[in-house]
Structures are given as C-alpha cells and as structure tokens.
Enzyme design. Structure first.
Site, PDB file in Angstrom:
ATOM      1  N   LYS A  96       0.839  -1.217   0.000  1.00 56.90           N
ATOM      2  CA  LYS A  96       0.000   0.000   0.000  1.00 56.90           C
ATOM      3  C   LYS A  96       0.869   1.260   0.000  1.00 56.90           C
ATOM      4  O   LYS A  96       0.745   2.127   0.856  1.00 56.90           O
ATOM      5  CB  LYS A  96      -0.990  -0.020   1.154  1.00 56.90           C
ATOM      6  CG  LYS A  96      -1.942  -1.227   1.057  1.00 56.90           C
ATOM      7  CD  LYS A  96      -3.030  -1.205   2.099  1.00 56.90           C
ATOM      8  CE  LYS A  96      -3.975  -2.381   1.964  1.00 56.90           C
ATOM      9  NZ  LYS A  96      -3.394  -3.694   2.298  1.00 56.90           N
TER      10      LYS A  96
HETATM   11  P1  OMP Z   1      -7.877 -11.554   6.141  1.00 62.17           P
HETATM   12  O1  OMP Z   1      -8.982 -10.666   6.613  1.00 62.17           O
HETATM   13  O2  OMP Z   1      -7.127 -12.211   7.263  1.00 62.17           O
HETATM   14  O3  OMP Z   1      -8.331 -12.517   5.087  1.00 62.17           O
HETATM   15  O4  OMP Z   1      -6.760 -10.608   5.478  1.00 62.17           O
HETATM   16  C1  OMP Z   1      -7.045  -9.700   4.460  1.00 62.17           C
HETATM   17  C2  OMP Z   1      -5.758  -9.191   3.847  1.00 62.17           C
HETATM   18  O5  OMP Z   1      -6.097  -8.343   2.756  1.00 62.17           O
HETATM   19  C3  OMP Z   1      -4.881  -8.365   4.786  1.00 62.17           C
HETATM   20  O6  OMP Z   1      -3.527  -8.512   4.413  1.00 62.17           O
HETATM   21  C4  OMP Z   1      -5.347  -6.940   4.503  1.00 62.17           C
HETATM   22  O7  OMP Z   1      -4.343  -5.988   4.764  1.00 62.17           O
HETATM   23  C5  OMP Z   1      -5.665  -7.000   3.001  1.00 62.17           C
HETATM   24  N1  OMP Z   1      -6.705  -6.057   2.528  1.00 62.17           N
HETATM   25  C6  OMP Z   1      -7.922  -5.976   3.161  1.00 62.17           C
HETATM   26  O8  OMP Z   1      -8.238  -6.736   4.073  1.00 62.17           O
HETATM   27  N2  OMP Z   1      -8.829  -5.018   2.742  1.00 62.17           N
HETATM   28  C7  OMP Z   1      -8.595  -4.188   1.702  1.00 62.17           C
HETATM   29  O9  OMP Z   1      -9.449  -3.399   1.358  1.00 62.17           O
HETATM   30  C8  OMP Z   1      -7.362  -4.286   1.035  1.00 62.17           C
HETATM   31  C9  OMP Z   1      -6.466  -5.265   1.389  1.00 62.17           C
HETATM   32  C10 OMP Z   1      -5.349  -5.515   0.466  1.00 62.17           C
HETATM   33  O10 OMP Z   1      -4.919  -4.565  -0.198  1.00 62.17           O
HETATM   34  O11 OMP Z   1      -4.958  -6.658   0.253  1.00 62.17           O
END
Ligand code: OMP
Length: 272
Positions: A96
């Site tokens: 990011k």
């Molecule tokens: P879980 O919720 O554990 O499946 O993780 C989600 C992953 O996606 C994490 O690494 C977050 O930082 C990332 N993420 C989001 O959850 N929401 C977003 O809007 C964007 C991201 C991302 O850019 O991957």
C-alpha cells in the site's frame, strides 16, 4: 507475469484463490518458534500445502516490517522461494505504497526489481505522479486501492452521491500505462461491484475480505466475474490459522481446497 497467463492458470486449476501470507508470531504454531526463522518455516509449509488450490500469494508487508531486519529477511526468503518453486503463481507485495514521484520510483524498484514481485498494492491518494512510476514496469502490475473492505471505507471512499472510489477509478484509467493497473475492491463491498464493472469491465480485481472479514464469495463472483474471470480473491487468516497445532498445514490445505471447489462451481455458474 502477464494477465493472460494468470487467466490461463485460473481456468486450468479452476481456482482464483490468493493465499494471504500474514504471519503473526503470536498466532504461529508454537512448535515453529524454535526454528531459526519461524516466519519463513511457516510460510514455506503453508505455500507447499495450498499451492495446488491457489494461483496467487500475497505477503502483507506489515507482518514482516514489524520484525525489523529479521522480518525483511523472511520476506526475501519467501518471495525467493515462490519465484524458484512456484513461478506460475502470481505474487503480490501488499505494501500500500505511493508518494511523490521520485520516492514512488524507489518503492517500485524495491518491489519489482529487487524482490521481483509480479505486483504491488498502491494507494491513490497522492494522484497521478505518485502512481505512474509503478506503471512504467513492463510485465508488472500496480494494484490500486479503489474500494477497500474495512468500515472506514465509508469515511472518504463512499461519500453519499459523490463516491470518491468512482473518481479514483475514472481518473486512474487515463494515466500512462494504465493497462498495467489492477484494482482492490473489498469482498464486503459487493453492492458496488456492478457499478465498478461498468467503469472497468476488463480490469483484474484483487478482492480481499472473504473468510475472516465475512464477505460473500458467491456475490463477488455473481457481480465481479468478467469474460477473462478478472478476479483474484484473497483469504489470509481464514486459511493460514485454521489450526495452531502441528496439523496447521493440513488444515490450511483443507480450507484452501474447500474454497477452490466453491470457486470451480462459481466459474461454471457465473463465467460469462
Ligand atoms: P484476512 O482478513 O485475514 O483474510 O486478510 C485480508 C488481507 O487483505 C490483509 O492482508 C489486509 O491488509 C488486506 N486487505 C484488506 O483486508 N482489505 C482491503 O481493502 C485491502 C487489502 C489488500 O490490499 O490486500
């Protein structure tokens, strides 16, 4: 990696799962903590276990940077392991980033040249000159935050009547080398996917937010799939922490396989 190759992998393996490599020392199986590099030991085992059911891996930089130099070494070993052993998997540095042009160029060189990731997540807030340095890299992909999965997305991105995320998408389409752009859309935001697909019918979307955040995979597919599939759906905690014991790899594989088989059925049902 080209997106055409990625689509080919998705169709061949009948999965568009991205496994999120977000290793948290407090959640790793205890028996790994005596390893010289517990994070890499964990990642390597998770990668081997889930690779058959996935087409992408996404380490989130926060989980490595928090460990200082040791974390950076674990990240280097992880991307090295992926590039050597799983060259057909798409890799995402979830960092990011985004800054004034010459600084963004350094970020881009870090993730694309030094670490050799296929893609990096980038924040759009600083505009065109903060994103274009990432877009210059041939064969590499810039994944722009469009509509994120978290509650705070309401503060700026979803302002009634004048959605900032729509402006981000519309404007970014005009930037140089915009064909190297992909977009992040949260799985918790499927109410907006139809509209997003009208703005960017052909772009690949990275969709985090199924699993631990509760987004619906079926709705993501119903409203987000395009003729090239156009979706990478990420789950991190929901896969990698299925078990905190010695059976963690088997349990992660079971969950990844479960998601893969759901994806296979949605590919049949929704692929236009
Ligand atoms: P879980 O919720 O554990 O499946 O993780 C989600 C992953 O996606 C994490 O690494 C977050 O930082 C990332 N993420 C989001 O959850 N929401 C977003 O809007 C964007 C991201 C991302 O850019 O991957």
């Amino acid at each position: 990696m080209t997106l055409a190759f990625l689509t080919g992998q998705i169709l061949a393996k009948k999965t568009f799962l991205c496994v999120g490599l977000d290793p948290d020392l407090d959640k790793l199986p205890k028996h790994l903590l005596t390893e010289s590099d517990p994070v890499f030991a964990f990642n390597k085992t998770i990668i081997d276990a889930t690779a058959p059911y996935s087409v992408a891996f996404k380490p989130n930089l926060a989980f490595y940077e928090v460990l200082g130099t040791k974390g950076w070494v674990s990240l280097e070993k992880t991307i090295g392991y992926l590039n050597t052993n799983y060259p057909n998997h798409f890799t995402i540095a979830d960092a990011k980033r985004g800054d004034i042009g010459n600084t963004s160029r350094m970020y881009a060189k870090t993730f694309f040249d030094l670490l050799d990731f296929d893609s990096v997540t980038v924040a759009p807030y600083m505009g065109k000159d903060s994103v274009e340095p990432f877009l210059e890299f041939e064969g590499k992909h810039t994944i722009l935050l469009a509509l994120t999965s978290n509650d705070g997305a309401r503060d700026f991105q979803l302002d009634k009547g004048d959605n900032l995320f729509e402006k981000v998408i519309e404007t970014s389409k005009k930037w140089k080398n915009a064909e190297n752009m992909m977009y992040v859309v949260g799985a918790t935001q499927t109410a907006h996917l139809k509209k997003i697909r009208k703005l960017i019918p052909d772009s690949f979307l990275l969709i985090p937010g199924v699993g631990a955040q509760g987004g619906s995979l079926e709705d993501v597919c119903r409203f987000g799939m395009n003729k090239n599939i156009g979706l990478l759906v990420n789950s991190s905690r929901g896969i990698i922490y299925q078990s905190g014991g010695k059976d963690f790899a088997g349990k992660a594989a079971e969950e990844a396989q479960k998601i893969q088989s759901e994806m296979a059925s949605y590919l049949e049902k929704f692929c236009p």
